[in-house]
Enzyme design. Structure first.
Site: not given
Ligand SMILES: CC1=C(O)/C(=C\N=C(/C)C(=O)O)C(COP(=O)(O)O)=CN1
Length: 455
Positions: A447, A214, A381, A123-124, A71, A257
């Site tokens: 979205f 970011d 988008r 970004f969203t 843990y 990513k």
């Molecule tokens: C630049 C950027 C992103 O592209 C992002 C998430 N992007 C998604 C889910 C996408 O489909 O682009 C996020 C959020 O990350 P998360 O989906 O919570 O692991 C933050 N910054």
């Protein structure tokens, strides 16, 4: 050979199957013409997102087998901490379940009501967390980023005059940090130059304003610097990445990513006080500071993915495979965002469907049509993703795009050919594509779950 072959051989496969057009018409209707609501089993080639959809390596899978699920104080946390220190150079790291977990912590700690957070395009989830904490996002990206066809090498750059103007208008004490996305997702996966990062750092430091990256697609950004910026051609991706991160006080990271994992993220920083505050808050939302919502095995996979992500052959293939698809479309006159970005090819739905007004959701309609035509899933988008402002009025983004997002190490060039042919076919039939009307809209991040019907 311009487009290098996959620098890996396949060890395990996950069969995919084409569906019939009837099946797809039924599926998209059931999904309210929203590709987010399609079932994976009904999707042939899934280009919805590059987030969490990459293939892990045998090395990462092996890492899953040595998950230390203690843990507190898991061995895998220390491996992750070492990877973050070695590759990005930040002193402290707080794991989170994914990127928005880190955005939640950072926004709560650093933003107070009435603050302004400048950034290179919104970004969203990033903007939402800033707003949830009483902040106002201010777009300080260069104007060119909002024009899909301008071939600008570093379209993600911050416009220093816009940044300076904000400082003069609201005062530095109202700006806790500038959020610099490397690369800029919604501009079309566009990179920021090292020169610009240095200049932003200089300007921010003059006023005691922090810089938080970011860093979600930072390795792709490093590749563009190596390829396009004077003085970096002979530097390794690792060295370029390290220098990039040296201009930031910290970063939020969606490991899903560039870190090549299916789940994971973190908040990294150099400031001990910020680390202390993040460690205090992470237990409220994610868990102990040594696991932050992740199993030990997932931290191990992410630590190994961080090292793999800076491999020169890996990142070169990753970028070239996306560019291969983009080049096919450009050769056939299909309107896409130029230059081709790091993680996706973005169809310009405004130019693709000039007869569909933005209020009838052209990008949403195009993504649905592409799925019906080919079983290829893409992501809207455009105006749907842009959402509404505090008064409830629609944002009208200049970029109305359909993102063909390429997962890492998953598809081959043959799959890119299938996608290209589908887009080219659709482009030839574009006059028959109609707009949509919205039939259900959630209050935030609409979205993900909105539903639509053909006009
Ligand atoms: C630049 C950027 C992103 O592209 C992002 C998430 N992007 C998604 C889910 C996408 O489909 O682009 C996020 C959020 O990350 P998360 O989906 O919570 O692991 C933050 N910054």
């Amino acid at each position: 050979k311009k487009y290098i072959a996959e620098p890996f051989k396949i060890k395990a496969v996950e069969p995919i199957a084409m569906t019939t057009k009837q099946q797809r018409i039924a599926a998209i209707k059931e999904a309210g013409y929203n590709t987010f609501l399609l079932k994976s089993k009904d999707v042939y080639i899934d280009l919805l997102t590059d987030s969490g959809t990459s293939a892990m390596s045998d090395n990462q899978w092996a890492g899953l087998m040595i998950g230390d699920e203690a843990y507190a104080g898991s061995k895998n946390f220390y491996n992750l901490e070492a990877a973050v220190r070695n590759v990005y150079g930040f002193k402290y790291v707080v794991p989170t379940h994914q990127g928005r977990g880190a955005e939640n912590l950072l926004s709560q700690i650093m933003i107070k009501k009435g603050d302004y957070v400048p950034g290179n395009m919104y970004f969203t989830t990033t903007r939402l967390h800033q707003e949830l904490n009483g902040g106002t996002f201010v777009d300080v990206i260069i104007d060119e980023a909002h024009n899909s066809e301008l071939e600008v090498p570093f379209k993600g750059d911050v416009d220093l005059n816009k940044f300076q103007r904000l400082i003069d208008q609201v005062g530095p004490e109202k700006i806790p940090y500038i959020c610099v996305a490397v690369t800029v997702n919604l501009a079309g996966g566009q990179p920021v130059s090292m020169k610009n990062l240095k200049e932003v750092k200089e300007l921010a430091s003059k006023y005691g304003i922090k810089i938080m990256f970011d860093a979600t697609r930072c390795v792709e950004n490093a590749f563009y610097i190596k390829e396009r910026e004077d003085g970096y051609q002979d530097k390794s991706i690792a060295a370029i990445l390290k220098e990039m991160m040296s201009y930031a006080d910290g970063c939020t990271m969606s490991g899903k990513k560039d870190c090549l994992v299916n789940i994971g993220g973190f908040l990294a920083m150099n400031d001990e006080d910020l680390y202390l505050q993040a460690s205090q808050l992470v237990v409220v939302y994610e868990g102990m500071p040594s696991y932050g919502g992740l199993a030990g095995r997932d931290m191990e996979a992410m630590a190994r993915g961080i090292y793999e992500s800076i491999d020169e052959d890996y990142i070169k293939h990753r970028i070239y495979q996306v560019r291969y698809l983009g080049d096919r479309l450009i050769e056939n006159g299909v309107p896409v965002v130029r230059p081709i970005g790091g993680h996706a090819v973005f169809l310009d739905a405004k130019k693709f469907l000039p007869h569909v007004p933005q209020d009838n959701f052209p990008a949403q309609a195009l993504a649905a049509e592409l799925y019906i035509h080919s079983g290829v899933r893409s992501m809207e988008r455009g105006i749907v993703s842009a959402g509404r402002d505090k008064e409830g009025k629609n944002y009208y983004p200049k970029l109305e795009l359909v993102r063909l997002t390429i997962p890492r190490r998953v598809y081959t060039y043959s799959h890119m050919d299938v996608v290209a042919e589908a887009c080219i076919d659709l482009y030839q039939q574009r006059d028959s594509i109609k707009g949509l009307k919205i039939t259900y809209e959630p209050p935030v991040l609409r979205f993900f779950t909105s539903r639509f019907e053909p006009l």
